[in-house]
Motif scaffolding. Structure first.
Motif, PDB file in Angstrom:
ATOM      1  N   SER A  82       0.852  -1.217   0.000  1.00  0.00           N
ATOM      2  CA  SER A  82       0.000   0.000   0.000  1.00  0.00           C
ATOM      3  C   SER A  82       0.876   1.251   0.000  1.00  0.00           C
ATOM      4  O   SER A  82       0.611   2.212  -0.728  1.00  0.00           O
ATOM      5  N   VAL A  83       1.959   1.213   0.797  1.00  0.00           N
ATOM      6  CA  VAL A  83       2.876   2.366   0.818  1.00  0.00           C
ATOM      7  C   VAL A  83       3.505   2.542  -0.569  1.00  0.00           C
ATOM      8  O   VAL A  83       3.580   3.647  -1.115  1.00  0.00           O
ATOM      9  N   ASN A  84       3.892   1.438  -1.204  1.00  0.00           N
ATOM     10  CA  ASN A  84       4.512   1.517  -2.536  1.00  0.00           C
ATOM     11  C   ASN A  84       3.532   2.054  -3.571  1.00  0.00           C
ATOM     12  O   ASN A  84       3.879   2.884  -4.408  1.00  0.00           O
ATOM     13  N   GLN A  85       2.272   1.599  -3.479  1.00  0.00           N
ATOM     14  CA  GLN A  85       1.268   2.042  -4.471  1.00  0.00           C
ATOM     15  C   GLN A  85       0.975   3.542  -4.328  1.00  0.00           C
ATOM     16  O   GLN A  85       0.662   4.225  -5.287  1.00  0.00           O
ATOM     17  N   ALA A  86       1.142   4.049  -3.093  1.00  0.00           N
ATOM     18  CA  ALA A  86       0.813   5.463  -2.842  1.00  0.00           C
ATOM     19  C   ALA A  86       2.019   6.387  -3.108  1.00  0.00           C
ATOM     20  O   ALA A  86       1.937   7.606  -2.923  1.00  0.00           O
ATOM     21  N   ALA A  87       3.138   5.816  -3.543  1.00  0.00           N
ATOM     22  CA  ALA A  87       4.361   6.626  -3.741  1.00  0.00           C
ATOM     23  C   ALA A  87       4.096   7.786  -4.710  1.00  0.00           C
ATOM     24  O   ALA A  87       3.432   7.632  -5.730  1.00  0.00           O
ATOM     25  N   GLY A  88       4.580   8.980  -4.343  1.00  0.00           N
ATOM     26  CA  GLY A  88       4.439  10.142  -5.230  1.00  0.00           C
ATOM     27  C   GLY A  88       3.141  10.892  -4.991  1.00  0.00           C
ATOM     28  O   GLY A  88       2.924  11.966  -5.526  1.00  0.00           O
ATOM     29  N   GLY A  89       2.269  10.285  -4.137  1.00  0.00           N
ATOM     30  CA  GLY A  89       0.998  10.964  -3.856  1.00  0.00           C
ATOM     31  C   GLY A  89       1.195  11.975  -2.730  1.00  0.00           C
ATOM     32  O   GLY A  89       2.329  12.260  -2.330  1.00  0.00           O
ATOM     33  N   ASP A  90       0.069  12.491  -2.198  1.00  0.00           N
ATOM     34  CA  ASP A  90       0.296  13.462  -1.097  1.00  0.00           C
ATOM     35  C   ASP A  90      -0.233  12.943   0.240  1.00  0.00           C
ATOM     36  O   ASP A  90      -0.091  13.578   1.263  1.00  0.00           O
ATOM     37  N   ALA A  91      -0.833  11.731   0.216  1.00  0.00           N
ATOM     38  CA  ALA A  91      -1.369  11.242   1.503  1.00  0.00           C
ATOM     39  C   ALA A  91      -0.488  10.113   2.049  1.00  0.00           C
ATOM     40  O   ALA A  91      -0.246   9.117   1.357  1.00  0.00           O
ATOM     41  N   ALA A  92      -0.026  10.308   3.296  1.00  0.00           N
ATOM     42  CA  ALA A  92       0.773   9.242   3.933  1.00  0.00           C
ATOM     43  C   ALA A  92      -0.149   8.055   4.231  1.00  0.00           C
ATOM     44  O   ALA A  92      -1.326   8.217   4.529  1.00  0.00           O
ATOM     45  N   VAL A  93       0.391   6.840   4.119  1.00  0.00           N
ATOM     46  CA  VAL A  93      -0.392   5.617   4.393  1.00  0.00           C
ATOM     47  C   VAL A  93      -0.254   5.274   5.879  1.00  0.00           C
ATOM     48  O   VAL A  93       0.891   5.195   6.368  1.00  0.00           O
ATOM     49  N   PRO A  94      -1.329   5.083   6.623  1.00  0.00           N
ATOM     50  CA  PRO A  94      -1.184   4.698   8.037  1.00  0.00           C
ATOM     51  C   PRO A  94      -0.437   3.363   8.142  1.00  0.00           C
ATOM     52  O   PRO A  94      -0.717   2.436   7.365  1.00  0.00           O
ATOM     53  N   VAL A  95       0.545   3.310   9.043  1.00  0.00           N
ATOM     54  CA  VAL A  95       1.349   2.073   9.167  1.00  0.00           C
ATOM     55  C   VAL A  95       1.386   1.644  10.631  1.00  0.00           C
ATOM     56  O   VAL A  95       1.407   2.479  11.531  1.00  0.00           O
ATOM     57  N   PRO A  96       1.413   0.325  10.912  1.00  0.00           N
ATOM     58  CA  PRO A  96       1.461  -0.164  12.300  1.00  0.00           C
ATOM     59  C   PRO A  96       2.856   0.018  12.895  1.00  0.00           C
ATOM     60  O   PRO A  96       3.837   0.228  12.161  1.00  0.00           O
ATOM     61  N   ASP A  97       2.963  -0.098  14.230  1.00  0.00           N
ATOM     62  CA  ASP A  97       4.264   0.066  14.909  1.00  0.00           C
ATOM     63  C   ASP A  97       5.311  -0.902  14.356  1.00  0.00           C
ATOM     64  O   ASP A  97       6.480  -0.547  14.221  1.00  0.00           O
ATOM     65  N   HIS A  98       4.888  -2.159  14.053  1.00  0.00           N
ATOM     66  CA  HIS A  98       5.859  -3.124  13.506  1.00  0.00           C
ATOM     67  C   HIS A  98       6.559  -2.547  12.270  1.00  0.00           C
ATOM     68  O   HIS A  98       7.773  -2.671  12.111  1.00  0.00           O
ATOM     69  N   PHE A  99       5.794  -1.912  11.415  1.00  0.00           N
ATOM     70  CA  PHE A  99       6.344  -1.347  10.164  1.00  0.00           C
ATOM     71  C   PHE A  99       7.374  -0.280  10.510  1.00  0.00           C
ATOM     72  O   PHE A  99       8.500  -0.268  10.005  1.00  0.00           O
ATOM     73  N   ARG A 100       6.988   0.596  11.453  1.00  0.00           N
ATOM     74  CA  ARG A 100       7.868   1.714  11.793  1.00  0.00           C
ATOM     75  C   ARG A 100       9.170   1.189  12.408  1.00  0.00           C
ATOM     76  O   ARG A 100      10.271   1.635  12.077  1.00  0.00           O
ATOM     77  N   THR A 101       9.036   0.198  13.291  1.00  0.00           N
ATOM     78  CA  THR A 101      10.233  -0.369  13.964  1.00  0.00           C
ATOM     79  C   THR A 101      11.206  -0.920  12.923  1.00  0.00           C
ATOM     80  O   THR A 101      12.408  -0.648  12.967  1.00  0.00           O
ATOM     81  N   VAL A 102      10.677  -1.675  11.962  1.00  0.00           N
ATOM     82  CA  VAL A 102      11.552  -2.304  10.959  1.00  0.00           C
ATOM     83  C   VAL A 102      12.143  -1.245  10.028  1.00  0.00           C
ATOM     84  O   VAL A 102      13.353  -1.255   9.750  1.00  0.00           O
ATOM     85  N   LEU A 103      11.351  -0.301   9.595  1.00  0.00           N
ATOM     86  CA  LEU A 103      11.875   0.711   8.658  1.00  0.00           C
ATOM     87  C   LEU A 103      12.905   1.601   9.363  1.00  0.00           C
ATOM     88  O   LEU A 103      13.950   1.929   8.785  1.00  0.00           O
ATOM     89  N   GLU A 104      12.667   1.927  10.617  1.00  0.00           N
ATOM     90  CA  GLU A 104      13.666   2.743  11.342  1.00  0.00           C
ATOM     91  C   GLU A 104      14.985   1.976  11.491  1.00  0.00           C
ATOM     92  O   GLU A 104      16.068   2.534  11.301  1.00  0.00           O
ATOM     93  N   CYS A 105      14.884   0.655  11.732  1.00  0.00           N
ATOM     94  CA  CYS A 105      16.120  -0.150  11.839  1.00  0.00           C
ATOM     95  C   CYS A 105      16.812  -0.210  10.471  1.00  0.00           C
ATOM     96  O   CYS A 105      18.037  -0.078  10.364  1.00  0.00           O
ATOM     97  N   ALA A 106      15.999  -0.353   9.424  1.00  0.00           N
ATOM     98  CA  ALA A 106      16.574  -0.419   8.059  1.00  0.00           C
ATOM     99  C   ALA A 106      17.292   0.888   7.715  1.00  0.00           C
ATOM    100  O   ALA A 106      18.396   0.887   7.141  1.00  0.00           O
ATOM    101  N   LEU A 107      16.707   2.013   8.144  1.00  0.00           N
ATOM    102  CA  LEU A 107      17.322   3.320   7.838  1.00  0.00           C
ATOM    103  C   LEU A 107      18.599   3.513   8.653  1.00  0.00           C
ATOM    104  O   LEU A 107      19.590   4.075   8.178  1.00  0.00           O
ATOM    105  N   GLU A 108      18.612   3.000   9.868  1.00  0.00           N
ATOM    106  CA  GLU A 108      19.826   3.059  10.698  1.00  0.00           C
ATOM    107  C   GLU A 108      20.924   2.190  10.071  1.00  0.00           C
ATOM    108  O   GLU A 108      22.087   2.574   9.966  1.00  0.00           O
ATOM    109  N   MET A 109      20.500   1.016   9.568  1.00  0.00           N
ATOM    110  CA  MET A 109      21.445   0.096   8.890  1.00  0.00           C
ATOM    111  C   MET A 109      21.983   0.793   7.626  1.00  0.00           C
ATOM    112  O   MET A 109      23.168   0.720   7.312  1.00  0.00           O
ATOM    113  N   HIS A 110      21.108   1.498   6.946  1.00  0.00           N
ATOM    114  CA  HIS A 110      21.489   2.245   5.716  1.00  0.00           C
ATOM    115  C   HIS A 110      22.542   3.283   6.063  1.00  0.00           C
ATOM    116  O   HIS A 110      23.592   3.390   5.421  1.00  0.00           O
ATOM    117  N   ARG A 111      22.262   4.019   7.159  1.00  0.00           N
ATOM    118  CA  ARG A 111      23.168   5.117   7.533  1.00  0.00           C
ATOM    119  C   ARG A 111      24.528   4.560   7.921  1.00  0.00           C
ATOM    120  O   ARG A 111      25.574   4.970   7.437  1.00  0.00           O
TER     121      ARG A 111
END
Ligand code: FAD
Ligand code: MG
Length: 316
Positions: A82-111
């Protein structure tokens, strides 16, 4: 720990990366292992008795199904899709805490990996025929450049409890870290249910609890030798709570014009990395999972620095 060769029970936990060798510590009764397929790979649990293994398997199946509904890029109805399908739009997709935890870890790993780990590589992976795309042939330089322009992590926006990818065509793929996270969520749920001695494996992302036998200190895991399929390169011991993950290119790859291309992309070139299989031990499965992928790409020096920053260890 006494480990006689005869008591080492060896079976291929996952025909891809890890062989599981459980030292029977001189006793013949191995733990009970149950396995099934999920997320396009093999999952398994091990416990001292069948009854415990059945209960632990049921908890893992429930958790893995829930995680699949969030993170699968193979399921058009998942949160990531759903987040991928909404890319480039103007409305953020509501995401559960699990999603946020994993993406924040992925971004830390990226950094910390200076970009070697990148959660936005789906457009590039699809060019190379992965993630279910049936692209044929080697993509051209301009196609790679165009897809790589969609992999800038600064274009990932969090807005309240929503997530928005700023550019159309951007797409998340958390295949390198979400399985490890699913193992951690299952690990906590199994502990909460009162189980003490168990191993959980999801596609080679393994985390253990307790000691399989009273006279053992930890679980002995065999790491498969990437260069000779039936050999175990080394055995390692995991203490209670520790995790191990392996990344390699000999199970997920494509042959194009007789040349083999693995599924791990070096984001700096937009091409499959020519890395070596690597196994990482960490104090949780999500970090082990992400690190094994990043280390596959980084040179030894940068890899060591990254491991240190996560107090993790390269096993192979
Ligand atoms: P890892 O090294 O852990 O991850 C490599 C994967 O990460 C690559 O396959 C790619 O997706 C991505 N990647 C590549 N390069 C990088 C990089 N530089 N930085 C970050 N990520 C990168 N597979 C199926 O075939 N069918 C399914 O139905 C299916 N469902 C899934 C559902 C979920 C929730 C998840 C998380 C994965 C699913 N998969 C599915 C994919 C499969 O389970 C594994 O994720 C895939 O094989 C890679 O995991 P790995 O442990 O083998 O390799
Ligand atoms: Mg991984």
């Amino acid at each position: 720990m006494r480990k006689s060769v005869k008591s080492v029970i060896r079976f291929w936990l996952r025909p891809f990366f890890l062989a599981l060798c459980i030292a029977g510590c001189g006793r013949s009764s191995p733990t009970v292992r149950l396995q099934w397929t999920v997320m396009g790979t093999i999952a398994a649990v091990q416990c001292p008795t069948r009854a415990e293994a059945e209960s632990v398997k049921a908890i893992c199946q429930r958790i893995f199904a829930e995680q699949e509904r969030i993170f699968s890029v193979w399921d058009a109805g998942s949160v990531v899709s759903s987040v991928n399908q909404a890319a480039g739009g103007d409305a953020a997709v509501p995401v559960p805490d699990h999603f946020r935890t994993v993406l924040e870890c992925a971004l830390e790993m990226h950094r910390r990996s200076e970009g070697a780990f990148n959660p936005l590589l789906a457009p590039v992976l699809r060019l190379w025929g992965f993630l279910g795309s049936n692209r044929k042939g080697v993509p051209g330089d301009d196609e790679i450049a165009k897809a790589s322009a969609l992999t800038d992590c600064r274009d990932i926006k969090f807005d309240g409890n929503g997530c928005l990818l700023a550019k159309k065509g951007m797409a998340l793929d958390l295949g390198a870290i979400a399985k490890g996270y699913a193992v951690d969520v299952a690990f906590d749920a199994v502990k909460q249910a009162g189980f003490e001695i168990f191993l959980i494996d999801l596609g080679g992302n393994i985390r253990v609890s307790g000691n399989p036998h009273s006279d053992c200190d930890g679980w002995v895991i065999g790491v498969r030798d990437p260069h000779s399929p039936r050999a175990v390169a080394k055995t390692v011991r995991l203490s209670s709570g520790e995790a191990v993950a392996t990344s390699a290119d000999y199970e997920r790859f494509r042959i194009i014009d007789g040349k083999r291309y693995g599924h791990i992309i070096d984001p700096r070139s937009g091409r499959p990395a020519l890395g070596r299989a690597c196994s990482v031990k960490a104090d949780n499965a999500m970090v082990a999972d992400g690190l094994s992928t990043a280390l596959y790409i980084l040179d030894d020096e940068k890899g060591e620095a990254l491991l240190e920053s996560f107090t993790a260890k390269r096993l192979y």
